[in-house]
Scaffold this active site. Sequence first.
Site, short mmCIF file in Angstrom:
data_model
loop_
_atom_site.label_atom_id
_atom_site.label_comp_id
_atom_site.label_asym_id
_atom_site.label_seq_id
_atom_site.Cartn_x
_atom_site.Cartn_y
_atom_site.Cartn_z
CD GLU A 43 -2.83 1.13 2.43
OE1 GLU A 43 -3.62 2.09 2.59
OE2 GLU A 43 -2.78 0.18 3.22
NE ARG A 268 4.50 -8.92 11.33
CZ ARG A 268 3.87 -7.76 11.42
NH1 ARG A 268 2.55 -7.75 11.57
NH2 ARG A 268 4.51 -6.62 11.35
CE LYS A 278 3.62 0.55 4.77
NZ LYS A 278 2.97 0.42 3.44
#
Length: 314
Positions: A43, A268, A278
């Site tokens: 994104e 992850r 983020k």
Amino acid sequence: MSKTPEATDESKERPLNFIEQKIEADIAAGKHGGRVHTRFPPEPNGHLHIGHAKAICVSFGLAEKYGGVTNLRFDDTNPEKESTEFVNAIREDVAWLGFDWKGGEFYTSDYFDQLYGFACQLIKLGKAYVDDQSAEEMAAQKGAPGKPGKNSPFRGRSPEENLKLFKAMKAGEFPEGTRVLRAKIDMAHDNMLMRDPLIYRIKFVAHHRTGEDWVIYPMYDFAHGQSDSIENITHSLCSLEFENHRPLYDWFIQSLGIYPTEQTEFARLNLSYTLMSKRKLLRLVEEEVVDGWDDPRMPTISGLRRRGYTPQSI
């Protein structure tokens, strides 16, 4: 006299990890015609961090190993937080790490017309409806794990009425936050994400690529799997927090009867004493705790680059 340790046999290959095993099994079975086509879908709402580096290496690295290609696709469905600046920063980071998006560069916004068509198709099939409730009312009806939710009072609208209302949403006839489009699945489902999730919401916000062409935007869970399908992705590789989302992706794809892309999850990357969010890194930038996304103290790829790390070390 001590025994000399046996020399390491460099020619021996390491064992295949579970994703490699799956890919090799798919190739051997002729699945997808033996193709390997992955994607990296960030994104564009900030700079990439060290956790994204793992995702990049997994998606691009496995495609390279098996003679495939990778798409770079910007998931730009939330116009309030996205910008061309972040698009350029992501391109630079991926290239600096040594990868080339040979499958092409795409944006979820490339598919806004198709995604809107998919939503209309679900409505016509009786699998989506327009809900007039507030976010608070819908949240209260969602229930809890092990406790079923309650159906919306608008769940029984006819496909004709829903389609008319959805088109009015697209035309900008309703204020922001007054209506949403929801999938009609099961408000008693064990997976909370399957309890009539949102598909579209109204946002009167200009988009960094489409401008003011749209006032409704698809939710991530609706756009993600369909974008993979549109691009004929063979192996959608995601981090483990998206495991619970997979049944929803599959439900959309099966309901629409489109190309059956398949998601596989991996762990992850986590580092002790390191911010791997983020959203939290953005706060450091906005509150000027650091001198920008590429501050050498930041765990971003651009920050690590300024600090002197090489692509190979990452």
